[in-house]
Design an enzyme around this catalytic site. Structure first.
Site, PDB file in Angstrom:
ATOM      1  N   HIS A  41      17.440   7.344  34.071  1.00 46.53           N
ATOM      2  CA  HIS A  41      18.233   8.564  33.955  1.00 46.53           C
ATOM      3  C   HIS A  41      19.572   8.233  33.342  1.00 46.53           C
ATOM      4  O   HIS A  41      20.160   7.214  33.712  1.00 46.53           O
ATOM      5  CB  HIS A  41      18.448   9.187  35.339  1.00 46.53           C
ATOM      6  CG  HIS A  41      19.331  10.391  35.306  1.00 46.53           C
ATOM      7  ND1 HIS A  41      18.873  11.624  34.900  1.00 46.53           N
ATOM      8  CD2 HIS A  41      20.652  10.544  35.593  1.00 46.53           C
ATOM      9  CE1 HIS A  41      19.861  12.497  34.965  1.00 46.53           C
ATOM     10  NE2 HIS A  41      20.968  11.873  35.383  1.00 46.53           N
ATOM     11  N   VAL A  71      -6.411  13.887   2.070  1.00 47.21           N
ATOM     12  CA  VAL A  71      -6.602  12.743   1.176  1.00 47.21           C
ATOM     13  C   VAL A  71      -8.085  12.364   1.141  1.00 47.21           C
ATOM     14  O   VAL A  71      -8.835  12.714   2.048  1.00 47.21           O
ATOM     15  CB  VAL A  71      -5.751  11.520   1.623  1.00 47.21           C
ATOM     16  CG1 VAL A  71      -4.275  11.803   1.498  1.00 47.21           C
ATOM     17  CG2 VAL A  71      -6.094  11.088   3.035  1.00 47.21           C
ATOM     18  N   LYS A 127      10.134   8.806   5.841  1.00 46.00           N
ATOM     19  CA  LYS A 127      11.057   8.780   6.983  1.00 46.00           C
ATOM     20  C   LYS A 127      12.490   8.551   6.493  1.00 46.00           C
ATOM     21  O   LYS A 127      13.439   9.027   7.127  1.00 46.00           O
ATOM     22  CB  LYS A 127      10.648   7.704   7.996  1.00 46.00           C
ATOM     23  CG  LYS A 127       9.636   8.177   9.004  1.00 46.00           C
ATOM     24  CD  LYS A 127       8.394   8.615   8.396  1.00 46.00           C
ATOM     25  CE  LYS A 127       7.564   9.708   8.685  1.00 46.00           C
ATOM     26  NZ  LYS A 127       6.330   9.835   7.934  1.00 46.00           N
ATOM     27  N   GLY A 177      -0.680  20.117   7.410  1.00 47.09           N
ATOM     28  CA  GLY A 177      -0.923  18.877   8.163  1.00 47.09           C
ATOM     29  C   GLY A 177       0.370  18.066   8.175  1.00 47.09           C
ATOM     30  O   GLY A 177       1.422  18.542   7.722  1.00 47.09           O
ATOM     31  N   GLY A 184       0.789  -1.240   0.000  1.00 45.58           N
ATOM     32  CA  GLY A 184       0.000   0.000   0.000  1.00 45.58           C
ATOM     33  C   GLY A 184       0.812   1.277   0.000  1.00 45.58           C
ATOM     34  O   GLY A 184       2.020   1.292  -0.280  1.00 45.58           O
ATOM     35  N   ILE A 185       0.106   2.365   0.333  1.00 45.54           N
ATOM     36  CA  ILE A 185       0.715   3.692   0.314  1.00 45.54           C
ATOM     37  C   ILE A 185       1.801   3.789   1.378  1.00 45.54           C
ATOM     38  O   ILE A 185       2.876   4.343   1.141  1.00 45.54           O
ATOM     39  CB  ILE A 185      -0.367   4.774   0.558  1.00 45.54           C
ATOM     40  CG1 ILE A 185      -1.264   4.913  -0.673  1.00 45.54           C
ATOM     41  CG2 ILE A 185       0.257   6.127   0.922  1.00 45.54           C
ATOM     42  CD1 ILE A 185      -0.589   5.437  -1.905  1.00 45.54           C
ATOM     43  N   ASP A 234      -7.745   3.798   5.807  1.00 46.85           N
ATOM     44  CA  ASP A 234      -8.056   5.147   5.309  1.00 46.85           C
ATOM     45  C   ASP A 234      -9.444   5.236   4.674  1.00 46.85           C
ATOM     46  O   ASP A 234     -10.130   6.255   4.808  1.00 46.85           O
ATOM     47  CB  ASP A 234      -7.019   5.578   4.260  1.00 46.85           C
ATOM     48  CG  ASP A 234      -5.696   5.995   4.889  1.00 46.85           C
ATOM     49  OD1 ASP A 234      -5.552   5.874   6.119  1.00 46.85           O
ATOM     50  OD2 ASP A 234      -4.796   6.445   4.142  1.00 46.85           O
TER      51      ASP A 234
HETATM   52  C1  LIG Z   1       3.423  11.102   2.382  1.00 56.39           C
HETATM   53  C2  LIG Z   1       2.710  10.299   3.420  1.00 56.39           C
HETATM   54  C3  LIG Z   1       3.293  10.075   4.632  1.00 56.39           C
HETATM   55  C4  LIG Z   1       2.627   9.323   5.597  1.00 56.39           C
HETATM   56  N1  LIG Z   1       3.222   9.128   6.800  1.00 56.39           N
HETATM   57  C5  LIG Z   1       2.584   8.413   7.747  1.00 56.39           C
HETATM   58  C6  LIG Z   1       3.198   8.163   9.000  1.00 56.39           C
HETATM   59  O1  LIG Z   1       4.317   8.599   9.271  1.00 56.39           O
HETATM   60  N2  LIG Z   1       2.513   7.426   9.915  1.00 56.39           N
HETATM   61  C7  LIG Z   1       1.261   6.931   9.658  1.00 56.39           C
HETATM   62  O2  LIG Z   1       0.680   6.277  10.522  1.00 56.39           O
HETATM   63  N3  LIG Z   1       0.661   7.155   8.480  1.00 56.39           N
HETATM   64  C8  LIG Z   1       1.293   7.874   7.519  1.00 56.39           C
HETATM   65  N4  LIG Z   1       0.696   8.057   6.312  1.00 56.39           N
HETATM   66  C9  LIG Z   1      -0.658   7.493   6.098  1.00 56.39           C
HETATM   67  C10 LIG Z   1      -0.593   6.002   5.754  1.00 56.39           C
HETATM   68  O3  LIG Z   1       0.191   5.813   4.608  1.00 56.39           O
HETATM   69  C11 LIG Z   1      -2.002   5.489   5.543  1.00 56.39           C
HETATM   70  O4  LIG Z   1      -2.785   5.789   6.663  1.00 56.39           O
HETATM   71  C12 LIG Z   1      -2.005   3.983   5.317  1.00 56.39           C
HETATM   72  O5  LIG Z   1      -1.250   3.633   4.176  1.00 56.39           O
HETATM   73  C13 LIG Z   1      -3.444   3.498   5.155  1.00 56.39           C
HETATM   74  O6  LIG Z   1      -3.437   2.114   4.972  1.00 56.39           O
HETATM   75  P1  LIG Z   1      -4.615   1.392   4.189  1.00 56.39           P
HETATM   76  O7  LIG Z   1      -4.340  -0.062   4.306  1.00 56.39           O
HETATM   77  O8  LIG Z   1      -5.903   1.906   4.638  1.00 56.39           O
HETATM   78  O9  LIG Z   1      -4.479   1.872   2.663  1.00 56.39           O
HETATM   79  P2  LIG Z   1      -3.274   1.989   1.637  1.00 56.39           P
HETATM   80  O10 LIG Z   1      -1.960   1.900   2.271  1.00 56.39           O
HETATM   81  O11 LIG Z   1      -3.568   3.197   0.823  1.00 56.39           O
HETATM   82  O12 LIG Z   1      -3.440   0.705   0.722  1.00 56.39           O
HETATM   83  C14 LIG Z   1      -4.564   0.513  -0.075  1.00 56.39           C
HETATM   84  C15 LIG Z   1      -4.214  -0.443  -1.196  1.00 56.39           C
HETATM   85  O13 LIG Z   1      -5.406  -0.799  -1.864  1.00 56.39           O
HETATM   86  C16 LIG Z   1      -5.146  -0.934  -3.250  1.00 56.39           C
HETATM   87  N5  LIG Z   1      -6.417  -0.781  -3.971  1.00 56.39           N
HETATM   88  C17 LIG Z   1      -7.207   0.312  -4.003  1.00 56.39           C
HETATM   89  N6  LIG Z   1      -8.330   0.056  -4.714  1.00 56.39           N
HETATM   90  C18 LIG Z   1      -8.236  -1.217  -5.137  1.00 56.39           C
HETATM   91  C19 LIG Z   1      -9.080  -2.066  -5.910  1.00 56.39           C
HETATM   92  N7  LIG Z   1     -10.261  -1.663  -6.363  1.00 56.39           N
HETATM   93  N8  LIG Z   1      -8.655  -3.320  -6.169  1.00 56.39           N
HETATM   94  C20 LIG Z   1      -7.458  -3.770  -5.702  1.00 56.39           C
HETATM   95  N9  LIG Z   1      -6.632  -3.013  -4.964  1.00 56.39           N
HETATM   96  C21 LIG Z   1      -7.015  -1.766  -4.685  1.00 56.39           C
HETATM   97  C22 LIG Z   1      -4.148   0.179  -3.513  1.00 56.39           C
HETATM   98  O14 LIG Z   1      -3.397  -0.089  -4.656  1.00 56.39           O
HETATM   99  C23 LIG Z   1      -3.300   0.168  -2.253  1.00 56.39           C
HETATM  100  O15 LIG Z   1      -2.144  -0.634  -2.398  1.00 56.39           O
HETATM  101  C24 LIG Z   1       1.350   8.783   5.312  1.00 56.39           C
HETATM  102  C25 LIG Z   1       0.767   8.988   4.069  1.00 56.39           C
HETATM  103  C26 LIG Z   1       1.440   9.721   3.123  1.00 56.39           C
HETATM  104  C27 LIG Z   1       0.806   9.915   1.785  1.00 56.39           C
END
Ligand SMILES: Cc1cc2nc3c(=O)[nH]c(=O)nc-3n(C[C@H](O)[C@H](O)[C@H](O)COP(=O)(O)OP(=O)(O)OC[C@H]3O[C@@H](n4cnc5c(N)ncnc54)[C@H](O)[C@@H]3O)c2cc1C
Length: 481
Positions: A460, A287, A51, A197, A40-41, A326
């Site tokens: 400490h 987002v 990081k 943010g 994922g993201i 998310d």
């Molecule tokens: C620049 C940045 C920095 C961040 N830093 C932090 C941090 O330091 N700490 C923190 O806690 N969070 C951070 N986040 C937030 C964090 O990345 C997200 O909260 C987290 O990735 C959410 O996880 P998720 O599993 O909900 O979704 P995601 O990680 O977005 O994964 C969703 C996956 O679903 C797939 N997908 C979507 N639709 C479909 C479909 N129809 N069929 C098949 N696959 C699909 C996508 O390709 C993706 O791989 C950051 C985000 C960004 C953008």
């Protein structure tokens, strides 16, 4: 005939992959559908690669200040952006491979393609459609392909993508989202960051340390608007000192594009417009959930402001359909997604004592310089709830370890319920506070009072001693200030 599973999870981010592994641990037959990149993201374009970039910034900062530690470094110390980005991308790739390994180890099937719900308990996996904004990663080996799949339980974990403001849409060249900001081909000389943010301010911090002329425009009255106002003001002072220009209560109302620069019209609170020209702009205005093209409408799935509505266990209004991470709403954080995943699977498995998600106890960390970390209520929120509170504060300038490290700019603020003594909020700014906050998260989870914390021995010398001193201060008993 369609292949059948106990659980199918759409999306392999921190929500999806953790749900898959927990389900496999509990003996379920599991598949994950992914269309872009494993992990994922978070691992590919979020938490981890940022990081890695920020670590390069930290090392650069330390090297530039080596003299303060009695060290002489010969020659010029300058960032090599190609090497910095290559390191960050390499780390993302490693994380991506790690999830592939975990799936194999736990016998989780990977279905490659885009999933759409066709009817309760059934999905169709087909080729990728719009909207898709993130670049694709490598397709793992031995994946299942397009087709129809069925499951008793389907979990949507499709994540989110950058929000775009009408008229100021990112174009990937002059106006960046986090995707482009994460892998610049060359360092811009100047940068405008719209939104302060966590994502906006982390990039602002990275680029400023790299020597870029950075302006941050924030529509609200403080940077990192969800944080406690006092902590935010403390951090802003440090950003100001570093030469970051921050405009509060100001909004970008229009952007003119040049051949290799932008000019932003920044509307101030008094109605005046300041025109700011910069090489590049980052749009970091939040987002939105990936809820499109999933067939949600056909099944009558309830959504609200771009996210799927769930209960404390990830259940949607449609039986057998769940959402986590998310796409299921704020706070949009990886650890929230992971925790929701475990709750959701354990509830599906019928385990006893599964607790619903308690959003008040989700910590938030921002890895700018100085770092910011918090959990629970801010002082303003506690007061708005009509609670009587006691507030403690302790500065890093009075902590031996922080002084020894040359990191004396920071503070800890703790908030207690005046009647019960329960810790209801903790807010930190300074070096490594993103590691310290977990002490307060555990304390809050155990419904700890000031007395328990005062009876706890802190080692400490550590910066963590500021945490205890802040508690003591709330009761007029600070020992080192
Ligand atoms: C620049 C940045 C920095 C961040 N830093 C932090 C941090 O330091 N700490 C923190 O806690 N969070 C951070 N986040 C937030 C964090 O990345 C997200 O909260 C987290 O990735 C959410 O996880 P998720 O599993 O909900 O979704 P995601 O990680 O977005 O994964 C969703 C996956 O679903 C797939 N997908 C979507 N639709 C479909 C479909 N129809 N069929 C098949 N696959 C699909 C996508 O390709 C993706 O791989 C950051 C985000 C960004 C953008």
């Amino acid at each position: 005939m369609a292949q059948n599973y106990d659980v199918i999870i759409i999306g392999s981010g921190p929500g999806g992959y953790i749900a898959a592994i927990r389900a496999a641990q509990l003996g379920m037959k599991v598949a994950v559908v992914e269309r872009e990149h494993l992990a994922g993201i978070c691992s590919n374009w979020g938490c981890i690669p940022t990081k890695a970039l920020l670590r390069s910034a930290d090392v650069l900062h330390s090297a530039q200040h080596a003299k303060n530690y009695g060290l002489t470094l010969e020659g010029t110390i300058s960032p090599d952006i190609k090497a910095i980005v290559a390191r960050s991308r390499g780390i993302a790739e490693r994380m991506n491979g790690g999830v592939g390994f975990l799936f194999k180890k736990n016998k989780v099937d990977i279905i490659w393609g885009e999933a759409k719900l066709t009817k309760p308990g059934e999905i169709l996996v087909g080729p990728i459609t719009k909207p898709i904004v993130q670049p694709q990663g490598p397709i793992p080996k031995n994946t299942l392909g397009e087709g129809t799949y069925t499951a008793k339980h389907i979990i949507i974990a499709t994540g989110a993508r950058p929000r775009a403001l009408p008229g100021i849409e990112p174009d990937g060249k002059l106006i960046w989202t986090y995707f482009e900001a994460m892998k610049p081909e060359q360092m811009p000389k100047s940068l405008l960051v719209m939104g302060s943010g966590a994502i906006g301010i982390e990039f602002a911090s990275f680029y400023r340390t790299m020597g870029v002329d950075v302006t941050v425009v924030e529509v609200l009255g403080q940077v990192m608007p969800v944080e406690d106002a006092e902590i935010s003001a403390f951090a802003k002072k440090q950003f100001d000192k570093q030469g970051m220009k921050i405009l509060l209560e100001a909004k970008v109302s229009k952007v003119e594009k040049g051949a290799d620069s932008i000019t932003a019209h920044v509307e101030k609170k008094d109605g005046t417009i300041e025109k700011i020209t910069a090489d590049r702009m980052i749009s970091a205005v939040g987002v939105v959930g990936n809820i499109e093209n999933l067939g949600l409408e056909g099944l009558g799935v309830k959504t609200d402001r771009g996210c799927i509505v769930i209960d404390g266990y990830g259940k949607t209004n449609v039986p057998g359909l769940y959402a986590i991470g998310d796409v299921a709403g704020p706070p949009m954080l990886a650890h929230k997604a992971e925790h929701e995943a475990v709750i959701c699977i354990e509830k599906i498995a019928g385990l006893p004592n599964v607790h619903p998600m308690d959003k008040l106890k989700i910590p938030g960390c921002t890895y700018c310089n100085p770092q910011v970390a918090s959990v629970g209520l801010t002082e303003a929120k506690a007061k708005a709830e009509g609670r009587e509170i006691r507030v403690g504060r302790f500065p890093f300038v009075a902590n031996g370890k922080a002084i020894a490290l040359g990191e004396d700019q920071g503070m800890v603020k703790t908030i207690f319920d005046k009647k019960t003594g329960e810790l209801i909020g903790a807010h930190l700014v300074g070096a490594e506070v993103t590691e310290l906050i977990q002490g307060f998260v555990v304390a809050m989870n155990l419904e700890t009072t000031e007395e328990d914390l005062m009876h706890t021995i802190f080692p400490h010398p550590t910066i963590s001693e500021t945490m205890k001193e802040s508690v003591l201060d709330a009761y007029g008993r600070a020992l080192n200030a």
